[in-house]
Each structure stands twice: as C-alpha cells, then as structure tokens.
Design a protein around this motif. Structure first.
Motif, PDB file in Angstrom:
ATOM      1  N   ILE A 153      10.522  -5.492  -5.415  1.00  0.00           N
ATOM      2  CA  ILE A 153      11.899  -5.257  -4.974  1.00  0.00           C
ATOM      3  C   ILE A 153      11.964  -4.118  -3.950  1.00  0.00           C
ATOM      4  O   ILE A 153      12.647  -4.218  -2.931  1.00  0.00           O
ATOM      5  CB  ILE A 153      12.799  -4.941  -6.185  1.00  0.00           C
ATOM      6  N   ASP A 154      11.231  -3.031  -4.206  1.00  0.00           N
ATOM      7  CA  ASP A 154      11.328  -1.844  -3.345  1.00  0.00           C
ATOM      8  C   ASP A 154      10.411  -1.906  -2.129  1.00  0.00           C
ATOM      9  O   ASP A 154      10.450  -0.992  -1.289  1.00  0.00           O
ATOM     10  CB  ASP A 154      10.981  -0.588  -4.163  1.00  0.00           C
ATOM     11  N   LEU A 155       9.597  -2.947  -2.032  1.00  0.00           N
ATOM     12  CA  LEU A 155       8.630  -3.006  -0.938  1.00  0.00           C
ATOM     13  C   LEU A 155       9.305  -3.032   0.426  1.00  0.00           C
ATOM     14  O   LEU A 155       8.835  -2.406   1.383  1.00  0.00           O
ATOM     15  CB  LEU A 155       7.739  -4.248  -1.113  1.00  0.00           C
ATOM     16  N   GLY A 156      10.428  -3.725   0.543  1.00  0.00           N
ATOM     17  CA  GLY A 156      11.105  -3.866   1.835  1.00  0.00           C
ATOM     18  C   GLY A 156      11.572  -2.537   2.403  1.00  0.00           C
ATOM     19  O   GLY A 156      11.420  -2.279   3.604  1.00  0.00           O
ATOM     20  N   VAL A 157      12.127  -1.671   1.540  1.00  0.00           N
ATOM     21  CA  VAL A 157      12.623  -0.374   2.017  1.00  0.00           C
ATOM     22  C   VAL A 157      11.478   0.475   2.554  1.00  0.00           C
ATOM     23  O   VAL A 157      11.551   1.039   3.655  1.00  0.00           O
ATOM     24  CB  VAL A 157      13.360   0.361   0.877  1.00  0.00           C
ATOM     25  N   SER A 158      10.397   0.577   1.772  1.00  0.00           N
ATOM     26  CA  SER A 158       9.248   1.373   2.221  1.00  0.00           C
ATOM     27  C   SER A 158       8.660   0.793   3.500  1.00  0.00           C
ATOM     28  O   SER A 158       8.256   1.537   4.404  1.00  0.00           O
ATOM     29  CB  SER A 158       8.183   1.407   1.115  1.00  0.00           C
ATOM     30  N   LEU A 159       8.623  -0.520   3.584  1.00  0.00           N
ATOM     31  CA  LEU A 159       8.054  -1.176   4.764  1.00  0.00           C
ATOM     32  C   LEU A 159       8.863  -0.848   6.019  1.00  0.00           C
ATOM     33  O   LEU A 159       8.292  -0.470   7.057  1.00  0.00           O
ATOM     34  CB  LEU A 159       8.020  -2.689   4.541  1.00  0.00           C
ATOM     35  N   ILE A 160      10.187  -0.956   5.934  1.00  0.00           N
ATOM     36  CA  ILE A 160      11.037  -0.681   7.097  1.00  0.00           C
ATOM     37  C   ILE A 160      10.897   0.774   7.543  1.00  0.00           C
ATOM     38  O   ILE A 160      10.794   1.076   8.738  1.00  0.00           O
ATOM     39  CB  ILE A 160      12.511  -0.986   6.756  1.00  0.00           C
ATOM     40  N   ILE A 161      10.862   1.693   6.581  1.00  0.00           N
ATOM     41  CA  ILE A 161      10.759   3.117   6.933  1.00  0.00           C
ATOM     42  C   ILE A 161       9.388   3.429   7.529  1.00  0.00           C
ATOM     43  O   ILE A 161       9.280   4.202   8.494  1.00  0.00           O
ATOM     44  CB  ILE A 161      11.045   3.980   5.683  1.00  0.00           C
ATOM     45  N   TYR A 162       8.335   2.834   6.991  1.00  0.00           N
ATOM     46  CA  TYR A 162       6.998   3.054   7.554  1.00  0.00           C
ATOM     47  C   TYR A 162       6.893   2.483   8.975  1.00  0.00           C
ATOM     48  O   TYR A 162       6.277   3.099   9.857  1.00  0.00           O
ATOM     49  CB  TYR A 162       5.932   2.431   6.660  1.00  0.00           C
ATOM     50  N   ILE A 163       7.480   1.315   9.203  1.00  0.00           N
ATOM     51  CA  ILE A 163       7.441   0.733  10.549  1.00  0.00           C
ATOM     52  C   ILE A 163       8.163   1.648  11.542  1.00  0.00           C
ATOM     53  O   ILE A 163       7.695   1.874  12.666  1.00  0.00           O
ATOM     54  CB  ILE A 163       8.070  -0.675  10.532  1.00  0.00           C
ATOM     55  N   ALA A 164       9.309   2.199  11.116  1.00  0.00           N
ATOM     56  CA  ALA A 164      10.028   3.137  11.983  1.00  0.00           C
ATOM     57  C   ALA A 164       9.181   4.373  12.270  1.00  0.00           C
ATOM     58  O   ALA A 164       9.164   4.882  13.409  1.00  0.00           O
ATOM     59  CB  ALA A 164      11.344   3.541  11.319  1.00  0.00           C
ATOM     60  N   GLY A 165       8.461   4.852  11.255  1.00  0.00           N
ATOM     61  CA  GLY A 165       7.590   6.005  11.473  1.00  0.00           C
ATOM     62  C   GLY A 165       6.444   5.701  12.411  1.00  0.00           C
ATOM     63  O   GLY A 165       6.087   6.528  13.268  1.00  0.00           O
ATOM     64  N   ILE A 166       5.855   4.524  12.280  1.00  0.00           N
ATOM     65  CA  ILE A 166       4.734   4.151  13.159  1.00  0.00           C
ATOM     66  C   ILE A 166       5.202   4.031  14.604  1.00  0.00           C
ATOM     67  O   ILE A 166       4.494   4.439  15.536  1.00  0.00           O
ATOM     68  CB  ILE A 166       4.119   2.824  12.664  1.00  0.00           C
ATOM     69  N   LYS A 167       6.383   3.497  14.805  1.00  0.00           N
ATOM     70  CA  LYS A 167       6.896   3.341  16.175  1.00  0.00           C
ATOM     71  C   LYS A 167       7.203   4.680  16.834  1.00  0.00           C
ATOM     72  O   LYS A 167       7.308   4.761  18.065  1.00  0.00           O
ATOM     73  CB  LYS A 167       8.152   2.453  16.168  1.00  0.00           C
ATOM     74  N   ASN A 168       7.367   5.732  16.036  1.00  0.00           N
ATOM     75  CA  ASN A 168       7.640   7.058  16.612  1.00  0.00           C
ATOM     76  C   ASN A 168       6.370   7.809  16.989  1.00  0.00           C
ATOM     77  O   ASN A 168       6.441   8.893  17.568  1.00  0.00           O
ATOM     78  CB  ASN A 168       8.438   7.902  15.613  1.00  0.00           C
ATOM     79  N   ILE A 169       5.204   7.269  16.642  1.00  0.00           N
ATOM     80  CA  ILE A 169       3.945   7.918  17.019  1.00  0.00           C
ATOM     81  C   ILE A 169       3.672   7.640  18.493  1.00  0.00           C
ATOM     82  O   ILE A 169       3.690   6.482  18.925  1.00  0.00           O
ATOM     83  CB  ILE A 169       2.783   7.391  16.149  1.00  0.00           C
ATOM     84  N   PRO A 170       3.426   8.666  19.314  1.00  0.00           N
ATOM     85  CA  PRO A 170       3.190   8.446  20.759  1.00  0.00           C
ATOM     86  C   PRO A 170       2.000   7.520  21.006  1.00  0.00           C
ATOM     87  O   PRO A 170       0.920   7.691  20.404  1.00  0.00           O
ATOM     88  CB  PRO A 170       2.910   9.863  21.281  1.00  0.00           C
ATOM     89  N   PRO A 227       5.169  13.014   6.791  1.00  0.00           N
ATOM     90  CA  PRO A 227       6.588  13.291   6.474  1.00  0.00           C
ATOM     91  C   PRO A 227       7.304  12.064   5.912  1.00  0.00           C
ATOM     92  O   PRO A 227       8.113  12.182   4.985  1.00  0.00           O
ATOM     93  CB  PRO A 227       7.175  13.709   7.831  1.00  0.00           C
ATOM     94  N   THR A 228       6.993  10.887   6.460  1.00  0.00           N
ATOM     95  CA  THR A 228       7.586   9.653   5.936  1.00  0.00           C
ATOM     96  C   THR A 228       7.111   9.390   4.516  1.00  0.00           C
ATOM     97  O   THR A 228       7.893   9.014   3.635  1.00  0.00           O
ATOM     98  CB  THR A 228       7.195   8.466   6.834  1.00  0.00           C
ATOM     99  N   THR A 229       5.819   9.613   4.284  1.00  0.00           N
ATOM    100  CA  THR A 229       5.270   9.415   2.940  1.00  0.00           C
ATOM    101  C   THR A 229       5.911  10.375   1.946  1.00  0.00           C
ATOM    102  O   THR A 229       6.237   9.984   0.816  1.00  0.00           O
ATOM    103  CB  THR A 229       3.745   9.632   2.970  1.00  0.00           C
ATOM    104  N   PHE A 230       6.112  11.610   2.363  1.00  0.00           N
ATOM    105  CA  PHE A 230       6.738  12.603   1.481  1.00  0.00           C
ATOM    106  C   PHE A 230       8.164  12.183   1.122  1.00  0.00           C
ATOM    107  O   PHE A 230       8.573  12.254  -0.048  1.00  0.00           O
ATOM    108  CB  PHE A 230       6.740  13.963   2.174  1.00  0.00           C
ATOM    109  N   PHE A 231       8.912  11.703   2.099  1.00  0.00           N
ATOM    110  CA  PHE A 231      10.284  11.250   1.838  1.00  0.00           C
ATOM    111  C   PHE A 231      10.293  10.080   0.859  1.00  0.00           C
ATOM    112  O   PHE A 231      11.075  10.063  -0.107  1.00  0.00           O
ATOM    113  CB  PHE A 231      10.940  10.847   3.168  1.00  0.00           C
ATOM    114  N   LEU A 232       9.424   9.095   1.095  1.00  0.00           N
ATOM    115  CA  LEU A 232       9.384   7.929   0.214  1.00  0.00           C
ATOM    116  C   LEU A 232       8.922   8.300  -1.185  1.00  0.00           C
ATOM    117  O   LEU A 232       9.388   7.731  -2.181  1.00  0.00           O
ATOM    118  CB  LEU A 232       8.453   6.867   0.810  1.00  0.00           C
ATOM    119  N   LEU A 233       8.014   9.264  -1.284  1.00  0.00           N
ATOM    120  CA  LEU A 233       7.507   9.680  -2.596  1.00  0.00           C
ATOM    121  C   LEU A 233       8.606  10.356  -3.414  1.00  0.00           C
ATOM    122  O   LEU A 233       8.791  10.041  -4.601  1.00  0.00           O
ATOM    123  CB  LEU A 233       6.323  10.625  -2.407  1.00  0.00           C
ATOM    124  N   VAL A 234       9.347  11.256  -2.774  1.00  0.00           N
ATOM    125  CA  VAL A 234      10.412  11.974  -3.497  1.00  0.00           C
ATOM    126  C   VAL A 234      11.512  11.008  -3.934  1.00  0.00           C
ATOM    127  O   VAL A 234      11.910  10.976  -5.106  1.00  0.00           O
ATOM    128  CB  VAL A 234      10.989  13.095  -2.617  1.00  0.00           C
TER     129      VAL A 234
END
Length: 311
Positions: A186-203, A231-238
């Motif tokens: 159930i929670d996989l989609g949220v983590s996936l979307i946030i991780y994709i957003a984080g990856i796209k912000n890497i130069p 930072p994304t991992t820390f947010f998702l972990l908390v």
C-alpha cells in the motif's frame, strides 16, 4: 583625519492608508489560519491534554464525568503486566521492519523507472493506485487472495506442488508477515513518487562526470544517488515509522487483531479497550505510552541524522 558620514534615514510616518493595509493583511492572515489553528486546538491539543489526565484515572466515558476516579500510576503498572498490550507493542516493533523494506524496494524501483523504463508516468500511476484506494476494499481483496482453501495464492502454490501451503491470515505464524506485506504494497507508491522526485533533483553533471571517469552504474548509485537521497530517505523513515505506529484500519478489517492477538497493535488494542471494554482511563494510559515511544524514536532519529544525512 576621520570623517563621518550620516546615512539618510527614512522618517516617513505610516499613513492611514498603510496602517489600514497592514490591518487588512493581518486580518486575512488570521482568517486563513484561524480554522486550522482552531481545529488543531479542539481536535488535537485539548484531547491530548484530556487523555493525559485520564491516563491516571479509572473511568468509562459512558458513566459521566462525575464518576472519574484518580488512581495514580495503577494503569501503567497494570499495563506492564498486560500480556495483550505487551504482545501488541511487540507487534508494533516487528512491523517497523516493513518501513525500511518498503523504502528499499521503492528506491530500487525509482532508479529503474527513472532511467530504464519507457512511459514512467504509467508506472507511477500503477504503483500509486493502492494508496488512493479504500483500505477496506484493499483488505477485503487480500482476504480473498490469502484464503487458505480458495485463495489464488494457495492455489498457485498447490499447482507448484506445495502439499501444505500456509494458512496465511488464519495462522498466527504467518498472519503478521502477511499484514506487513500488504502494508509495504500500500505504501510503496508514496515512497516511489518521493524517491523519483529526489532523483530528478540530482544534477545530471555529476553523472556525466562520473561516466567520463569510467564509473559504473553501481558505483554512481553508491557514490552519487544514494548519498544525495539521504534527506529524502530521512523524511520517509521518520514519517513511515510514525505512520506504522498509527496502523489501525488495516488490522481491524483484515484480521481484527487475530488470530490469538498475533496481529494486534497498540492502537487497535487501545480501540478495543476504550470502545468495546469501555475502559477509557486504561486506554488513555496506552496512548501515553505510545506517545512517549514515538516521541523517543523520532528524537533519536533527529539526533542521529547528522551522522548519515547529507544536506
């Protein structure tokens, strides 16, 4: 010879128009934030304070306020000997394993979907569908899938030659892992979307430079992607751990805490105690213990993030 220069200072007095505009802006601010602040006060802060007071009482909400009787720390002493509560608390800590497991799967999928998949938007929608679906509907579907006799899961295992497949939700050994599996799904989609957003912000320059230096994809992931996603991992972990401790609806619908309390968690036990057994004071003491545990874990995470999170 020293010379002093006096900077011109604005001595313009506020006009009636500017004062009116400031009052209007302040009024609009109170207007927009007022309902939220009122909601937090009425539905969060006051119940928390009331629950803290009730945790030291022996009271049922159906008897009226005049029946409140303070009993000190008796509720907390009783909780330390309550096997169902201790079992529920232990289940909560076991279920925390679902958080890093789900995050690891989401991170791998995010890397694959971002770089190696055609039409990544379609995959985002597919993985996010369980999150926007009704928990009750999802739980009922998984009850059918995990049915010991007629479920497709055991039907598939039987087709593979497994003579005695697990009873899943009906077996105390497999019930909790089954619930954790569904929580990850159930929670996989949220983590996936946030991780994709984080990856796209890497130069992209970092990956280009690493490629020129001959770094492999695995080395790029280890040295660039993973550190910059901390930072994304820390947010998702908390948020994941806090959300995990709040699990209720899925357990209530899927297993009702059974079999033999093997899937019971603290929030579910609290609900049973407060609204089925009508022991409001005793249930409030459970709330306080859960609050202290979540606060302690979050505080430890906050203190520890300086050693592994790269901002």
């Amino acid at each position: 010879m020293k010379t002093s220069v006096t900077l011109p200072q604005s001595r313009e007095k506020p006009t009636a128009g500017s004062r009116k505009r400031k009052r209007l802006e302040a009024g609009m601010g109170y207007l927009f934030t007022g309902p939220m602040l009122l909601g937090v006060l009425v539905f969060t802060l006051i119940p928390m304070i009331f629950s803290f007071v009730l945790s030291f009482t022996k009271w049922s909400f159906v008897t009226g306020f005049d029946k409140i009787r303070f009993n000190g720390f008796d509720n907390f002493r009783q909780l330390m000997q309550d096997e169902v509560f201790l079992k529920s608390l232990g289940n909560n800590f076991i279920m925390l394993l679902a958080v890093p497991a789900g995050m690891g799967i989401a991170l791998i999928l995010a890397v694959i979907i971002t770089s190696h998949v055609y039409a990544p938007g379609a995959f985002k929608v597919i993985y996010f569908m369980p999150q926007i679906s009704s928990v009750v509907a999802v739980a009922v579907v998984w009850q059918v899938l995990f049915h010991p006799s007629y479920g497709p899961v055991n039907g598939f295992l039987s087709a593979l030659g497994v003579d005695h497949p697990p009873k899943w939700l009906a077996d105390p050994t497999y019930a909790l892992p089954s619930v954790m599996l569904l929580m990850i799904w159930i929670d996989l989609g949220v983590s996936l979307i946030i991780y994709i957003a984080g990856i796209k912000n890497i130069p992209a320059d970092l990956y280009e430079a690493a490629t020129i230096d001959g770094a492999s994809k695995l080395a790029q992931f280890r040295s660039i992607t993973f550190p910059l996603l901390t930072p994304t991992t820390f947010f998702l972990l908390v948020t994941g751990i806090i959300g995990n401790f709040k699990s209720f609806a899925l357990v209530k619908v899927l297993t009702d805490g059974g079999p033999a309390h093997s899937t019971s968690v603290v929030v579910y036990d609290m609900y049973q105690t407060a609204f089925v057994d009508l022991q409001t004071g005793y249930a409030s003491s459970m709330v306080m213990i859960l609050f202290v545990i979540v606060l302690a874990i979050t505080g430890l995470q906050w203190l520890g993030q300086r050693y592994w999170v790269n901002y």
